[in-house]
Design an enzyme around this catalytic site. Structure first.
Site, short mmCIF file in Angstrom:
data_model
loop_
_atom_site.label_atom_id
_atom_site.label_comp_id
_atom_site.label_asym_id
_atom_site.label_seq_id
_atom_site.Cartn_x
_atom_site.Cartn_y
_atom_site.Cartn_z
CB ALA A 108 -0.94 0.00 1.19
CG HIS B 131 5.98 3.03 1.60
ND1 HIS B 131 4.63 3.27 1.64
CD2 HIS B 131 6.25 2.24 2.67
CE1 HIS B 131 4.10 2.63 2.67
NE2 HIS B 131 5.06 2.01 3.32
#
Ligand code: PAF
Length: 280
Positions: free
Chosen positions: A32, A37
């Site tokens: 996700a 990230h």
């Protein structure tokens, strides 16, 4: 970019690179993926000759089965982002691959996991240590990248690496925020329109609190932050602690430590958000 599902294939693929002495960077994730990230991954790509990212929603770190069930899973979107970002290898194992039999290891982190997240999510950090140690022994990276949003996780991983004497350098990467200040999180996708509108108040109040350290003690600031956020619709503070940045134990004066962090968990409706801010 190669997508690998087993530890054997991963080791086989990494072996020739390791033999040539290439530096291997690693970003463990639960998928996700968002810009937070992507920031970790870009750093990993920049600083290493080979970048490995894992995507694995680790059941042993969830103490709430509903949270595990609802955890967003977006593999195709994740692969596309990782490909664009220049990742070499994605390791996406199944639960059976990571845990062919149940992991019974119990880590002892002393007081580090007795506070904050550890106090409210019993067993969570033991599960994180189980999976991160398995991932480290599978990838054997030179460097591994973790977000500072999960401040306590970063401290636990550093401690685990020390205890197991693993030859990996842990790199902490600063929090990435939305334009309105909300810390990026996979959980933000689960916020309703009204919750999404109110959630940025968490960071706004944390920032305001940094201006008040001259007139308020840590205890007074804990009450200020908790009370102010609890007055915002949809928000309910689970904990807010002002702690030493290394030991994670509460401080009682601003002189107690050179490194002081405020760490918070807030329910926004039924979505649990965490954030933190540095005071010193
Ligand atoms: O921070 C996370 O996403 C997870 O806790 C981690 C480090 C990937 C371990 O499952």
């Amino acid at each position: 970019m190669k997508i690998i599902h087993t530890i054997t294939d991963l080791k086989k693929l990494l072996q020739p690179h390791r033999q040539k002495g290439k530096t291997i960077g690693f970003v463990p994730t639960m998928g996700a993926l968002h810009e937070g990230h992507a920031t970790l991954v870009r750093r990993c790509v920049e600083e290493n000759e080979l970048c490995v990212v894992s995507i694995f929603v680790n059941p042993t770190q969830f103490n709430n089965q509903e949270d595990l069930r609802l955890y967003p899973r977006t593999p195709e979107k994740d692969y596309a982002l990782l490909e664009r970002t220049g990742v070499d290898i994605v390791f996406a194992p199944s639960v059976e691959e990571m845990y062919p039999e149940s992991d019974t290891r119990i880590f002892d982190f002393g007081l580090l996991d007795k506070v904050m997240e550890g106090a409210f999510r019993p067993g969570h950090f033991n599960g994180v240590a189980q999976v991160v140690s398995k991932l480290f022994t599978s990838v054997e990276p030179h460097k591994a990248y973790f977000g500072e949003k999960d401040f306590q996780q970063l401290a636990i991983v550093r401690e685990m690496v020390k205890q197991l004497a693993l030859p990996v350098e842990i790199v902490g990467v600063p929090i990435v925020r939305e334009q309105d200040g909300l810390a990026m999180s996979s959980r933000n996708q689960r916020l309703s329109v009204s919750q999404r509108e109110h959630a940025p108040e968490i960071y706004r109040v944390l920032r305001e609190s940094t201006l008040l350290t001259g007139e308020q003690s840590p205890d007074q600031l804990v009450r200020f932050v908790t009370g102010t956020i609890n007055n915002v619709p949809d928000l309910h503070v689970e904990y807010f602690g002002i702690v030493d940045g290394d030991s994670l134990q509460p401080v009682s004066t601003w002189q107690d430590s050179e490194s002081i962090i405020g760490a918070i968990a807030v329910y926004c409706g039924d979505v649990r958000l965490i954030d933190n801010i540095r005071y010193r």
